[in-house]
Design a protein around this motif. Sequence first.
Motif, PDB file in Angstrom:
ATOM      1  N   TYR A   8      31.256  42.600   1.646  1.00 15.16           N
ATOM      2  CA  TYR A   8      32.119  43.480   2.288  1.00 15.16           C
ATOM      3  C   TYR A   8      33.405  42.491   2.476  1.00 15.16           C
ATOM      4  O   TYR A   8      33.093  41.998   3.750  1.00 15.16           O
ATOM      5  N   LEU A   9      34.663  43.438   1.585  1.00 13.87           N
ATOM      6  CA  LEU A   9      35.704  42.675   1.814  1.00 13.87           C
ATOM      7  C   LEU A   9      36.998  43.391   2.808  1.00 13.87           C
ATOM      8  O   LEU A   9      37.251  44.394   2.507  1.00 13.87           O
ATOM      9  N   LEU A  10      37.039  43.068   3.720  1.00 10.60           N
ATOM     10  CA  LEU A  10      37.950  43.992   5.480  1.00 10.60           C
ATOM     11  C   LEU A  10      38.933  43.771   4.661  1.00 10.60           C
ATOM     12  O   LEU A  10      40.061  42.541   4.540  1.00 10.60           O
ATOM     13  N   HIS A  11      40.237  44.144   5.135  1.00 12.29           N
ATOM     14  CA  HIS A  11      41.507  44.130   4.969  1.00 12.29           C
ATOM     15  C   HIS A  11      42.527  44.130   6.419  1.00 12.29           C
ATOM     16  O   HIS A  11      41.607  43.891   7.036  1.00 12.29           O
ATOM     17  N   GLY A  12      44.068  43.996   5.623  1.00 15.30           N
ATOM     18  CA  GLY A  12      44.500  43.284   7.566  1.00 15.30           C
ATOM     19  C   GLY A  12      44.855  45.137   7.538  1.00 15.30           C
ATOM     20  O   GLY A  12      44.655  45.574   7.266  1.00 15.30           O
ATOM     21  N   LEU A  13      45.888  44.387   8.695  1.00 10.56           N
ATOM     22  CA  LEU A  13      46.976  45.951   9.698  1.00 10.56           C
ATOM     23  C   LEU A  13      47.556  46.585   8.396  1.00 10.56           C
ATOM     24  O   LEU A  13      48.181  45.872   7.672  1.00 10.56           O
ATOM     25  N   ASP A  14      47.245  47.699   8.519  1.00 10.72           N
ATOM     26  CA  ASP A  14      47.668  48.747   8.006  1.00 10.72           C
ATOM     27  C   ASP A  14      47.214  48.824   6.742  1.00 10.72           C
ATOM     28  O   ASP A  14      48.030  49.242   6.226  1.00 10.72           O
ATOM     29  N   GLY A  15      46.508  48.464   6.628  1.00 13.29           N
ATOM     30  CA  GLY A  15      45.818  48.166   4.550  1.00 13.29           C
ATOM     31  C   GLY A  15      45.021  49.323   4.868  1.00 13.29           C
ATOM     32  O   GLY A  15      45.110  50.351   5.662  1.00 13.29           O
ATOM     33  N   SER A  16      44.063  49.436   3.720  1.00 15.22           N
ATOM     34  CA  SER A  16      43.141  50.711   3.514  1.00 15.22           C
ATOM     35  C   SER A  16      42.172  49.936   2.758  1.00 15.22           C
ATOM     36  O   SER A  16      42.145  49.008   2.312  1.00 15.22           O
ATOM     37  N   HIS A  17      41.301  50.393   2.013  1.00 14.32           N
ATOM     38  CA  HIS A  17      40.248  50.505   0.937  1.00 14.32           C
ATOM     39  C   HIS A  17      41.128  50.528   0.068  1.00 14.32           C
ATOM     40  O   HIS A  17      40.456  49.281  -1.147  1.00 14.32           O
ATOM     41  N   ARG A  18      42.386  50.319  -0.657  1.00 10.77           N
ATOM     42  CA  ARG A  18      42.170  50.080  -1.246  1.00 10.77           C
ATOM     43  C   ARG A  18      43.716  48.504  -1.334  1.00 10.77           C
ATOM     44  O   ARG A  18      43.562  47.753  -2.537  1.00 10.77           O
ATOM     45  N   THR A  19      43.087  48.139  -0.912  1.00  7.13           N
ATOM     46  CA  THR A  19      43.907  46.408  -0.190  1.00  7.13           C
ATOM     47  C   THR A  19      43.619  45.727  -1.182  1.00  7.13           C
ATOM     48  O   THR A  19      44.689  45.292  -2.085  1.00  7.13           O
ATOM     49  N   TRP A  20      42.523  45.456  -1.158  1.00 11.09           N
ATOM     50  CA  TRP A  20      42.367  44.173  -1.893  1.00 11.09           C
ATOM     51  C   TRP A  20      42.312  44.768  -3.532  1.00 11.09           C
ATOM     52  O   TRP A  20      42.398  43.195  -4.101  1.00 11.09           O
ATOM     53  N   LYS A  21      41.781  45.893  -3.837  1.00 11.52           N
ATOM     54  CA  LYS A  21      41.927  45.668  -5.026  1.00 11.52           C
ATOM     55  C   LYS A  21      43.934  46.073  -5.786  1.00 11.52           C
ATOM     56  O   LYS A  21      43.623  45.665  -6.822  1.00 11.52           O
ATOM     57  N   ASN A  22      44.300  46.162  -4.806  1.00  9.94           N
ATOM     58  CA  ASN A  22      46.188  46.090  -5.378  1.00  9.94           C
ATOM     59  C   ASN A  22      46.032  44.798  -4.978  1.00  9.94           C
ATOM     60  O   ASN A  22      46.965  43.769  -6.470  1.00  9.94           O
TER      61      ASN A  22
END
Length: 202
Positions: A8-22
Amino acid sequence: SEKYPVLYLLHGLDGSHRTWKNKDGHIIIQNLSYLYDVPEMIVVFPNSAVNEQEDTDDLDIYEKVAAYDLTEQDLVTSLMPFIRSHYSVKEGKENTAIAGNSMGGRNTLLTAFRHQDLFGYVGAFSSAHVLEDGTQGMIRTNLIDDFIVDAEDGGFELIMLCVGRQDNVCGGETYRIKKNMEANGVDFLFYDMEGGHENSVW
């Protein structure tokens, strides 16, 4: 017919479920498998904007934090059972990892240490404030006082902390976490490297 470990890979502030893929997270993980024989895994990119809009862009910092504070509950009581029931996953903490950057690192540590029976592997990258320090900063809700491993749950397989030496956003927090874990006899890996609060570090 095959079962896989889960990250489970969590993003930072103002990110979303797309952030790590980006950030090409899926490509990095594929390369680890192709080039270094890291086992194939299921990677889940949760959205930590836990509110009706699934978005915190137009909210003030206190409202943003309130939404992020629900990540732990949302992950443990809703998302993880859904993943287990809909995907071919290996169960048990020895097959379950959680990691994240910045606010995602904060929520990673909170979630992992509150649910030591669920997570065997933990990665916190340039974490936002986690430990209570007696000040009235903007991110001070839903915190823990200490990092203590519960021996009854068998401890963690691995904890990794990393931070950029030039991180002037929340870099000091990772060093406080490191000091706390050392004082409490927690085993962990620590990396500090050139860079700020940025993707090159994470």
